[in-house]
Write a protein that holds these residues in place. Structure first.
Motif, PDB file in Angstrom:
ATOM      1  N   GLU A  53      15.816  -8.534 -16.496  1.00 50.64           N
ATOM      2  CA  GLU A  53      17.250  -8.689 -16.708  1.00 50.64           C
ATOM      3  C   GLU A  53      18.026  -8.242 -15.473  1.00 50.64           C
ATOM      4  O   GLU A  53      18.980  -8.888 -15.051  1.00 50.64           O
ATOM      5  CB  GLU A  53      17.654  -7.850 -17.922  1.00 50.64           C
ATOM      6  N   VAL A  54      17.585  -7.128 -14.877  1.00 47.39           N
ATOM      7  CA  VAL A  54      18.218  -6.634 -13.650  1.00 47.39           C
ATOM      8  C   VAL A  54      17.998  -7.633 -12.519  1.00 47.39           C
ATOM      9  O   VAL A  54      18.934  -7.996 -11.794  1.00 47.39           O
ATOM     10  CB  VAL A  54      17.643  -5.257 -13.254  1.00 47.39           C
ATOM     11  N   THR A  55      16.774  -8.097 -12.371  1.00 51.11           N
ATOM     12  CA  THR A  55      16.443  -9.037 -11.296  1.00 51.11           C
ATOM     13  C   THR A  55      17.259 -10.316 -11.397  1.00 51.11           C
ATOM     14  O   THR A  55      17.721 -10.857 -10.386  1.00 51.11           O
ATOM     15  CB  THR A  55      14.945  -9.380 -11.334  1.00 51.11           C
ATOM     16  N   SER A  56      17.468 -10.816 -12.609  1.00 53.11           N
ATOM     17  CA  SER A  56      18.176 -12.081 -12.799  1.00 53.11           C
ATOM     18  C   SER A  56      19.633 -12.013 -12.353  1.00 53.11           C
ATOM     19  O   SER A  56      20.239 -13.049 -12.055  1.00 53.11           O
ATOM     20  CB  SER A  56      18.107 -12.500 -14.270  1.00 53.11           C
ATOM     21  N   THR A  57      20.225 -10.832 -12.278  1.00 55.36           N
ATOM     22  CA  THR A  57      21.629 -10.718 -11.871  1.00 55.36           C
ATOM     23  C   THR A  57      21.819 -10.984 -10.383  1.00 55.36           C
ATOM     24  O   THR A  57      22.956 -11.161  -9.924  1.00 55.36           O
ATOM     25  CB  THR A  57      22.182  -9.320 -12.201  1.00 55.36           C
ATOM     26  N   PHE A  58      20.734 -11.029  -9.614  1.00 51.00           N
ATOM     27  CA  PHE A  58      20.841 -11.216  -8.166  1.00 51.00           C
ATOM     28  C   PHE A  58      20.753 -12.676  -7.743  1.00 51.00           C
ATOM     29  O   PHE A  58      21.070 -13.013  -6.606  1.00 51.00           O
ATOM     30  CB  PHE A  58      19.757 -10.401  -7.453  1.00 51.00           C
ATOM     31  N   ASN A  59      20.297 -13.555  -8.620  1.00 49.71           N
ATOM     32  CA  ASN A  59      20.208 -14.982  -8.295  1.00 49.71           C
ATOM     33  C   ASN A  59      19.455 -15.228  -6.985  1.00 49.71           C
ATOM     34  O   ASN A  59      19.945 -15.914  -6.076  1.00 49.71           O
ATOM     35  CB  ASN A  59      21.604 -15.601  -8.204  1.00 49.71           C
ATOM     36  N   PHE A  60      18.267 -14.663  -6.886  1.00 50.43           N
ATOM     37  CA  PHE A  60      17.457 -14.871  -5.691  1.00 50.43           C
ATOM     38  C   PHE A  60      16.988 -16.323  -5.617  1.00 50.43           C
ATOM     39  O   PHE A  60      16.788 -16.961  -6.654  1.00 50.43           O
ATOM     40  CB  PHE A  60      16.235 -13.952  -5.704  1.00 50.43           C
ATOM     41  N   PRO A  61      16.793 -16.853  -4.412  1.00 52.49           N
ATOM     42  CA  PRO A  61      16.276 -18.223  -4.292  1.00 52.49           C
ATOM     43  C   PRO A  61      14.853 -18.310  -4.820  1.00 52.49           C
ATOM     44  O   PRO A  61      14.142 -17.297  -4.895  1.00 52.49           O
ATOM     45  CB  PRO A  61      16.329 -18.478  -2.776  1.00 52.49           C
ATOM     46  N   SER A  62      14.455 -19.513  -5.196  1.00 55.11           N
ATOM     47  CA  SER A  62      13.119 -19.708  -5.780  1.00 55.11           C
ATOM     48  C   SER A  62      12.010 -19.333  -4.816  1.00 55.11           C
ATOM     49  O   SER A  62      10.884 -19.060  -5.239  1.00 55.11           O
ATOM     50  CB  SER A  62      12.957 -21.170  -6.209  1.00 55.11           C
ATOM     51  N   THR A  63      12.313 -19.298  -3.514  1.00 52.95           N
ATOM     52  CA  THR A  63      11.300 -18.950  -2.522  1.00 52.95           C
ATOM     53  C   THR A  63      10.959 -17.459  -2.559  1.00 52.95           C
ATOM     54  O   THR A  63       9.902 -17.053  -2.067  1.00 52.95           O
ATOM     55  CB  THR A  63      11.792 -19.307  -1.106  1.00 52.95           C
ATOM     56  N   ALA A  64      11.831 -16.646  -3.156  1.00 52.52           N
ATOM     57  CA  ALA A  64      11.580 -15.198  -3.249  1.00 52.52           C
ATOM     58  C   ALA A  64      10.730 -14.926  -4.479  1.00 52.52           C
ATOM     59  O   ALA A  64      11.193 -14.401  -5.493  1.00 52.52           O
ATOM     60  CB  ALA A  64      12.895 -14.430  -3.303  1.00 52.52           C
ATOM     61  N   THR A  65       9.465 -15.303  -4.397  1.00 51.83           N
ATOM     62  CA  THR A  65       8.575 -15.240  -5.557  1.00 51.83           C
ATOM     63  C   THR A  65       8.238 -13.816  -5.988  1.00 51.83           C
ATOM     64  O   THR A  65       7.846 -13.587  -7.127  1.00 51.83           O
ATOM     65  CB  THR A  65       7.268 -15.994  -5.260  1.00 51.83           C
ATOM     66  N   ASN A  66       8.348 -12.843  -5.080  1.00 54.40           N
ATOM     67  CA  ASN A  66       8.014 -11.467  -5.433  1.00 54.40           C
ATOM     68  C   ASN A  66       9.262 -10.588  -5.487  1.00 54.40           C
ATOM     69  O   ASN A  66       9.188  -9.374  -5.285  1.00 54.40           O
ATOM     70  CB  ASN A  66       7.012 -10.888  -4.431  1.00 54.40           C
ATOM     71  N   ALA A  67      10.404 -11.196  -5.765  1.00 55.27           N
ATOM     72  CA  ALA A  67      11.671 -10.461  -5.746  1.00 55.27           C
ATOM     73  C   ALA A  67      11.679  -9.295  -6.726  1.00 55.27           C
ATOM     74  O   ALA A  67      12.186  -8.214  -6.422  1.00 55.27           O
ATOM     75  CB  ALA A  67      12.825 -11.411  -6.043  1.00 55.27           C
ATOM     76  N   SER A  68      11.130  -9.495  -7.918  1.00 55.56           N
ATOM     77  CA  SER A  68      11.137  -8.435  -8.924  1.00 55.56           C
ATOM     78  C   SER A  68      10.370  -7.213  -8.436  1.00 55.56           C
ATOM     79  O   SER A  68      10.843  -6.079  -8.560  1.00 55.56           O
ATOM     80  CB  SER A  68      10.524  -8.943 -10.232  1.00 55.56           C
ATOM     81  N   PHE A  69       9.207  -7.449  -7.858  1.00 55.64           N
ATOM     82  CA  PHE A  69       8.409  -6.343  -7.318  1.00 55.64           C
ATOM     83  C   PHE A  69       9.118  -5.676  -6.151  1.00 55.64           C
ATOM     84  O   PHE A  69       9.145  -4.446  -6.046  1.00 55.64           O
ATOM     85  CB  PHE A  69       7.040  -6.854  -6.875  1.00 55.64           C
ATOM     86  N   GLN A  70       9.717  -6.471  -5.283  1.00 55.66           N
ATOM     87  CA  GLN A  70      10.421  -5.920  -4.131  1.00 55.66           C
ATOM     88  C   GLN A  70      11.594  -5.033  -4.574  1.00 55.66           C
ATOM     89  O   GLN A  70      11.817  -3.957  -4.032  1.00 55.66           O
ATOM     90  CB  GLN A  70      10.930  -7.049  -3.229  1.00 55.66           C
TER      91      GLN A  70
END
Length: 208
Positions: free
Chosen positions: A79-96
């Motif tokens: 839920e927290v990660t989704s608020t950032f609207n990262f591009p689809s290329t950022a596949t490890n955004a949640s871990f980062q």
């Protein structure tokens, strides 16, 4: 030296209260940088998905949901990660995001949100044991699946000693590896292991 691995006896006094740093991104950044300076830890602005990570937004999103441990306990990290609207290329955004929160914002949260006076590693209360086999180990020595499974079941919220034979299976004879779980995320654990004089930090992933 990282915030997650450093050990301190007492936190420095906050420069403002929680409501003030939430309302003022510049005050937040200046107080965050000051904290890292006082504690002698490295500070940087991380880049995820090709753009600078908004640390103020990350802090607000997490603390507005009760803090990092509450977010993890309630499984609200996606839920927290989704608020950032990262591009689809950022596949490890949640871990980062999780990694940078622990390394850059964990102690700041303790001071400005939880109003704690003593600092230390994240509480082990949110960690859960797992019997699943890790499929991938990031930042740690490569090891066969049997050894990775041994690491996963041996690493607990408190420090334990495990045996690791480079390039081979788990054995009672090998180099001593001391490991500790720093935190838990959706797909595994953030871990720190010590091999001789080297301290390695990484992520231990669970196989689907």
């Amino acid at each position: 030296m990282s915030m997650a691995s450093a050990s301190y006896s007492q936190y420095p006094s906050p420069l403002a209260n929680y409501d003030e740093v939430v309302a003022d991104p510049q005050l937040f950044m200046s107080s965050l940088e000051k904290l890292h300076s006082v504690m002698g830890t490295k500070f940087m602005i991380p880049i995820i998905g090709g753009r600078n990570l908004d640390l103020h937004k990350l802090f607000v999103e997490v603390t507005s949901r009760g803090g990092i441990e509450e977010v993890i306990r309630e499984k609200r990290w996606k839920e927290v990660t989704s608020t950032f609207n990262f591009p689809s290329t950022a596949t490890n955004a949640s871990f980062q995001l999780r990694k940078y929160y622990y390394s850059l914002l964990h102690h700041y949260e303790c001071i400005y949100y939880l109003k704690m006076q003593d600092c230390g590693p994240p509480s082990t209360g949110v960690l859960e044991s797992s019997n699943t086999t890790p499929g991938l180990v990031h930042g740690l020595p490569k090891m066969p699946p049997a050894q990775a499974a041994s690491v996963a079941t041996t690493l607990q919220p408190r420090i334990n000693t495990i045996e690791f034979v480079p390039g081979g299976a788990a054995s009672s004879v090998g180099n001593s590896v001391i490991g500790v779980i720093d935190g838990k995320f959706d797909s595994g654990y953030l871990v720190t292991v010590k091999m001789g004089k080297d301290t390695l930090k990484g992520a231990l992933y669970q196989a689907p």
